[in-house]
Enzyme design. Structure first.
Site: not given
Length: 433
Positions: A143, A223
């Protein structure tokens, strides 16, 4: 069905605890909310906890001696203790941040401060020295929040930024990491679970590799913490970051975990009131962690809400929630695999995948797919998911991502797959079986 997994009846009971799902339940076609990887819905217990604090106990924490301040501070620090326990840490290892992006920047910018003169006078900051010949290692799957801070740190210090390339399916292996880490590696930053492929990294083994090389390990746990049991001490990472809004909690609150000796040697990236012990017109001395990294007025009600969120998740049981989500991911991947013309990004082996599935539909732009799904009441994420290099490695600009949580139903998963097929028909895309 796994004996450990939440049952359909238990999921229905859980959904009744979420005002969002209750509000839409009477609609002819309730929305299928499949975007928890971006932002999860919140149970009433979280909303109530934050509201009750604001209505009955709102006061400035760690400022003053009144009973109101004491009660607010107790709620604030009590939430820190519960969040710490939720991830297998100690309260003094937990720093509040604005979000996970901010938490990662606290580390990167703090290391930058350690390399800018005397490290703001923080004892031991020399352990973070970086320069020409040193390396910062990331992966191609990161990310942007776990890439750009390290790009900037490399540029500031003269260290080289290296990355582990992904394989054809967007994954990378322990052997790939072993080949990339060298005696010059000083920082190894990687995600526990990819927000695009759902790939689960072997964190404990990777942290051990970094430690053997004398490098710091920095984990993006955004996550993983909401979806699987996480014990940061057992994993052995040096730093980790996660965010409240992905784990049933409020926006505007994130968490940085750091080993005590590392936090103690890290200069603060932001300075101001409540983070200091002594200030003169020429200099300042700083509080020990975690308060050193929490200057100014804190997001107190959000912290209280996050404490309620971990209470809710703990009450459900992260092992049971993870088992339930694994079944949903298996169903999701199977439905995609049965549909010609749809490319699954990431591993097809569901034992290597958690919580989500992103796809590319042949002949269609992800935004067109997303618009069609939205018209069918299927709410997903479209775009590059703040992972442009990974999408570039796949040879695409964007994808359509469905993500599940403990409240997701089998029907919602099926509606996603059916809607993908409907998009193919609607736009006249020819597919071959």
């Amino acid at each position: 069905m796994s004996a450990l997994a939440l049952t359909a009846a238990e999921v229905a009971d859980l959904r009744a605890a979420f005002p969002y799902f209750v509000r839409h339940s009477s609609e002819e076609r309730p929305p299928a909310y499949l975007d928890s990887a971006a932002t999860s819905q919140r149970p009433a217990a979280v909303l109530d906890a934050e509201r009750e604090f604001l209505e009955t106990a709102n006061a400035a924490v760690h400022r003053g001696t009144s009973g109101a301040v004491g009660a607010a501070t107790e709620a604030f620090e009590g939430a820190r203790a519960r969040v710490a326990a939720f991830v297998g840490a100690s309260p003094d290892e937990i720093v509040w941040a604005e979000n996970a992006t901010d938490a990662l920047n606290i580390v990167a910018l703090g290391i930058g401060e350690a390399n800018a003169g005397a490290g703001l006078g923080v004892a031991g900051s020399e352990r973070y020295a970086l320069g020409a010949g040193d390396e910062i290692l990331v992966t191609e799957a990161e990310h942007h929040a776990n890439l750009i801070p390290w790009q900037r740190l490399a540029a500031k210090t003269g260290a080289a930024l290296k990355f582990i390339p992904v394989r054809e399916d967007g994954t990378w292996t322990l052997d790939d990491a072993r080949a990339a880490i060298t005696s010059r590696t000083r920082i190894f930053a990687f995600a526990h679970i990819s927000n695009v492929t759902g790939f689960i990294a072997p964190v404990a083994e990777l942290a051990a590799l970094a430690r053997e090389a004398g490098a710091l390990s920095v984990l993006d746990a955004c996550q993983s913490v909401p979806h699987v049991p996480v014990d940061l001490h057992e994993l052995g990472v040096d730093f980790a970051a996660f965010s409240g809004h992905k784990m049933l909690g409020p926006n505007g609150i994130g968490v940085l975990y750091g080993r005590p000796e590392l936090l103690a040697a890290l200069p603060p990236s932001r300075t101001g009131g409540s983070a200091i012990t002594k200030v003169t017109m020429e200099s300042a001395e700083f509080m020990p962690p975690p308060m050193r990294f929490e200057p100014g007025t804190q997001p107190v009600s959000q912290v209280v809400g996050l404490g309620a969120a971990v209470d809710f998740l703990s009450g459900v049981g992260m092992d049971r929630s993870a088992a339930r989500e694994h079944e949903l991911v298996e169903r999701l991947v199977a439905g995609i695999a049965e549909t010609p013309g749809i490319r699954l990004l990431g591993p097809s082996d569901t034992s290597q995948r958690a919580a989500l599935a992103a796809v590319s539909v042949d002949g269609l732009h992800a935004h067109d797919v997303g618009q069609f799904l939205d018209e069918q009441g299927v709410l997903v994420r479209v775009g590059h998911h703040c992972a442009q290099p990974l999408h570039r490695a796949f040879g695409i600009a964007s994808s359509t991502r469905a993500s599940v949580h403990l409240t997701t139903t089998e029907d919602e998963v099926d509606r996603f797959v059916d809607a993908l097929r409907g998009a193919q028909r609607y736009f006249g895309v020819e597919v071959s079986a």
